[in-house]
Design an enzyme around this catalytic site. Structure first.
Site, PDB file in Angstrom:
ATOM      1  N   ASP A 334       0.741  -1.186  -0.097  1.00 49.82           N
ATOM      2  CA  ASP A 334      -0.162   0.018   0.009  1.00 49.82           C
ATOM      3  C   ASP A 334       0.773   1.244  -0.046  1.00 49.82           C
ATOM      4  O   ASP A 334       0.474   2.446  -0.520  1.00 49.82           O
ATOM      5  CB  ASP A 334      -0.984  -0.028   1.147  1.00 49.82           C
ATOM      6  CG  ASP A 334      -2.228  -1.035   0.860  1.00 49.82           C
ATOM      7  OD1 ASP A 334      -2.735  -0.889  -0.180  1.00 49.82           O
ATOM      8  OD2 ASP A 334      -2.813  -1.107   1.916  1.00 49.82           O
ATOM      9  N   TYR A 429     -10.103   0.090   2.841  1.00 54.25           N
ATOM     10  CA  TYR A 429      -9.644  -0.043   4.410  1.00 54.25           C
ATOM     11  C   TYR A 429      -9.156   1.404   4.817  1.00 54.25           C
ATOM     12  O   TYR A 429      -8.873   2.152   3.996  1.00 54.25           O
ATOM     13  CB  TYR A 429      -8.500  -0.831   4.089  1.00 54.25           C
ATOM     14  CG  TYR A 429      -8.778  -2.224   5.020  1.00 54.25           C
ATOM     15  CD1 TYR A 429      -8.760  -3.236   4.112  1.00 54.25           C
ATOM     16  CD2 TYR A 429      -8.481  -2.225   6.598  1.00 54.25           C
ATOM     17  CE1 TYR A 429      -8.987  -4.723   5.015  1.00 54.25           C
ATOM     18  CE2 TYR A 429      -8.637  -3.396   6.999  1.00 54.25           C
ATOM     19  CZ  TYR A 429      -9.039  -4.603   6.458  1.00 54.25           C
ATOM     20  OH  TYR A 429      -9.218  -5.690   7.102  1.00 54.25           O
TER      21      TYR A 429
HETATM   22 CU   LIG Z   1      -7.694  -7.011   7.432  1.00 56.62          CU
END
Ligand SMILES: [Cu+2]
Ligand SMILES: *[C@@H]1O[C@H](CO)[C@@H](O)[C@H](O)[C@H]1NC(C)=O
Ligand SMILES: *[C@@H]1O[C@H](CO)[C@@H](O)[C@H](O)[C@H]1NC(C)=O
Ligand SMILES: *[C@@H]1O[C@H](CO)[C@@H](O)[C@H](O)[C@H]1NC(C)=O
Ligand SMILES: *[C@@H]1O[C@H](CO)[C@@H](O)[C@H](O)[C@H]1NC(C)=O
Ligand SMILES: *[C@@H]1O[C@H](CO)[C@@H](O)[C@H](O)[C@H]1NC(C)=O
Ligand SMILES: *[C@@H]1O[C@H](CO)[C@@H](O)[C@H](O)[C@H]1NC(C)=O
Length: 679
Positions: A334, A429
């Protein structure tokens, strides 16, 4: 108050990159908007748009080209902490990675001379981070792509409700790669939680240099999970709702220009001369928040004592564990592929800055940050940081004494922590990063995982129907939360009371009492071992009990102990992928939980500089093979905090925050409890 009785107090001054521009920035301050503008102008002039390709240079990364550490430290030590700041800090430079005519260009810009210092075309494997600008264009491509429209009508779906999402593609041993990114699409219609409604079975590949769809696959049809039960917006949910949280203490710090300073507390000794430590808090599009130059003002020694020269999340590796054709490649890095520092501005909402009153307590202070967009323009992230004091009800220390005749003594002190919080939203997320500075000298970093799971649609509505592995958990009708890991690898350049440090493993070893001199048969003792080279400092946690301490071997307490800070690890998760598996080759820096390397300005990004489609040839695991000397040197501790995540139904439709944190805790750093006299 007796001066000799004064105890050390923790206080951090923090330099921030605030929207108010400082005429004379701290050399570690991130680039200001006008500096980003200047970089944009200079670079665009040097790389004019070619009208044959019609491709502008893409600004994949724009950040501070940090001065050498020695320059910073000598500048810092030669100048008192006075305002105005001394006039001759090291020169301000910017480092740019620009994608231009299918090549990655590394450009260093001198901001005072307003000129390019050097340029270089990167020749190695891998590509720079995707930019939000590129992602925005790429995720629109399917909407006008005929085969995709056919796939939609086959499923009875309307393109107006489609939301496409990009997924970095990784590397699986191919000899040649292109800058290819996978795109998959989801369906909104009646929910903001489109992640819960994947158009499963359909995927396409986009070449990010050509900005064209170069691969298309419609392999199977399963039901689109329903919108019902996926919503999370308060305005769309029925009552009752939970009450608001309240914090009723006033702020114990002030923010002044780039400096955050604690206000004097009762019992701080009535003397605020020299009061304060220092933390420079930077912001980087790739790393997100960066803590620099954290020091502790020791009232006993009457000086600032350095602790952490720099701390940040160097990479966040998230490999999914579904081996099917559509999912095997979901192995995200990420930080290197997307960047943790512009996550706040998601491509979908254009803002999910910290929300006062819910993301942070009501008395928090907020600070903006900036990053450079695809075309080099500075973009503001309002309220990127919040700073507040946390009184979580913990006890800093206490004791009740009842043994003394006719007396009953109770002394108790409430814990108070200064918190610097940011949130990085990486598509589905959300990662909450808190850096906590305790009065006792501990520095804690806590991450919170929340947001929406990566969801896969399937035919099933009940586990009884499942005949073969689904590589996750059925969390709702037709919806699988896929198994995955989160590995947060931290860069921690500790300078414990000075630059040259050593890494000591204090192993706890059981000793058998053989001579029968006492009735006990065993006890444990500490056997300390100083790591001489990198090879001695590769550690898998949990295998044997030990304390891991970074010490300053050149300094001792009055009692003669080495001055140190120890790592109190957080959640551990050893990678379960085989070491010859391609994602794990790229993520080989997670093979150990702890590594130590000598400081090297170029070894900053643990997964390498160019992570998108990288091949693992520029990771810490490779650098560490040189087995360099690390004893009594400027060293960097690399620490990975890991989570294996088997999704559960509570994680749907939005996951309650799952937190984990580690602590850097003074260990024989002070002569005694530094908060003894705090009230
Ligand atoms: Cu997770
Ligand atoms: C654009 O390309 C054409 C032909 O390749 C050339 O004649 C022209 O000068 C170019 N214009 C610019 C602004 O570069
Ligand atoms: C798709 O949605 C648009 C906008 O809501 C609407 O105008 C159009 O009629 C819809 N098309 C179909 C085939 O349902
Ligand atoms: C959106 O959902 C509603 C309710 O489920 C349905 O009637 C409608 O056909 C859907 N529209 C589209 C464009 O899918
Ligand atoms: C899902 O169920 C449908 C209808 O029974 C069937 O046609 C399809 O092949 C199934 N898909 C998968 C991936 O099993
Ligand atoms: C914020 O702090 C002030 C004191 O500085 C206090 O009076 C006030 O009640 C606090 N507000 C909230 C909402 O906690
Ligand atoms: C610093 O790191 C880079 C990248 O790993 C390496 O090429 C270089 O040799 C290193 N320098 C020293 C002095 O070790």
């Amino acid at each position: 108050m007796d001066a000799t009785m004064k105890v050390a107090l923790l206080s951090f001054l923090m330099h921030f990159w605030s929207s108010a521009e400082c005429s004379n920035p701290h050399p570690l301050d991130p680039l200001t908007p006008s500096e980003i503008n200047l970089v944009q102008t200079i670079v665009q002039k040097a790389y004019p748009t070619s009208n044959t390709t019609n491709h502008n240079l893409i600004f994949n990364y724009v950040g501070l080209d940090e001065p050498d550490k020695l320059e910073i430290l000598s500048w810092q030590s030669s100048n008192p902490k006075t305002k105005p700041k001394p006039s001759s800090p090291p020169p301000r430079r910017a480092f740019v990675i620009g994608r231009f005519q299918k090549q990655s260009h590394e450009i260093i810009v001198d901001l005072s001379k307003k000129s390019i210092v050097s340029t270089k075309v990167y020749q190695g494997n891998g590509y720079p981070p995707l930019t939000l600008g590129e992602i925005e264009v790429a995720t629109q491509l399917p909407l006008s792509y005929e085969p995709f429209k056919k796939s939609l009508s086959k499923r009875g779906l309307n393109v107006s409700e489609v939301q496409c999402v990009d997924f970095t593609f990784g590397w699986f041993g191919e000899a040649e790669t292109r800058r290819i990114v996978k795109i998959k699409c989801h369906y909104r219609n009646g929910t903001a939680n489109f992640y819960a409604r994947p158009v499963e079975g359909v995927e396409m590949l986009v070449d990010f240099d050509d900005m064209k769809i170069v691969g298309y696959n419609d392999r199977y049809v399963v039901p689109l999970p329903k919108a019902e039960g996926t919503e999370y917006r308060a305005s769309k949910l029925k009552p009752p709702s939970a009450p608001k949280l309240k914090q009723d203490d006033g702020p114990g710090f002030t923010i002044d220009d780039h400096t955050v300073r604690r206000v004097k507390n009762k019992g701080d000794g009535g003397d605020d001369e020299g009061y304060g430590g220092e933390v420079v808090d930077g912001y980087d599009s790739r790393a997100g928040p960066i803590i620099s130059l954290a020091s502790y003002y020791d009232l006993q020694k009457k000086k600032h004592r350095p602790v952490l020269y720099k701390g940040f999340i160097s990479e966040l590796f998230v490999p999914y564990q579904d081996p099917t054709e559509e999912w095997y490649d979901k192995t995200f890095f990420d930080s290197g592929e997307y960047g943790l520092g512009h996550g706040e501005i998601t491509r979908f909402s254009q803002q999910s800055s910290l929300q006062p009153f819910t993301d942070c307590p009501s008395n928090a202070s907020f600070i903006d940050a900036y990053y450079a967009s695809s075309d080099g323009t500075p973009v503001k992230i309002p309220n990127a940081f919040c700073i507040f004091q946390k009184y979580a009800g913990g006890i800093m220390w206490r004791h009740t004494e009842t043994a003394i005749p006719n007396q009953m003594i109770t002394e108790s002190r409430l814990e108070e922590t200064l918190v610097v919080r940011t949130v990085s939203t990486l598509a589905n997320y959300d990662y909450i990063t808190d850096w906590e500075f305790k009065r006792s000298g501990s520095i804690k970093s806590v991450v919170g995982l929340t947001g929406i799971l990566a969801l896969k649609a399937a035919n099933y509505t009940n586990t009884d129907e499942i005949k073969k592995d689904i590589y996750g958990t059925l969390v709702a009708d037709n919806t699988i939360g896929v198994n995955h890991d989160h590995f947060f690898t931290y860069y921690l350049d500790l300078d414990v009371d000075g630059v040259d440090n050593s890494f000591v493993k204090s192993n706890l070893e059981t000793v058998r009492v053989k001579d029968g001199s006492i009735p006990r048969k065993s006890y444990w003792r500490v056997v300390s071992e100083t790591a001489k080279t990198e090879g001695d400092a590769r550690i898998k946690l949990g295998l044997k009990p030990s304390e891991l301490v970074v010490v300053n071997p050149n300094k001792r307490t009055k009692q003669g102990n080495k001055i140190g800070y120890r790592l109190l690890p957080g959640p551990m998760a050893q990678p379960l992928s085989l070491s010859d598996d391609f994602p794990q080759i790229r993520g080989a820096f997670t093979n150990y939980d702890v590594w130590v390397s000598p400081y090297n300005k170029s070894e900053k990004w643990v997964a390498g500089s160019y992570v998108d489609r990288s091949r693992g040839d520029d990771t810490l695991a490779v650098w560490s093979e040189r087995d360099r000397k690390i004893e009594n040197k400027d060293i960097v501790l690399w620490y990975t905090m890991g989570f294996h995540h088997i999704p559960c139904q509570e994680d749907f439709p939005v996951m309650p925050t799952l937190s984990g944190g580690f602590e850097l805790r003074p260990t024989n750093f002070f002569e005694s409890n530094p908060v003894l006299k705090t009230t």
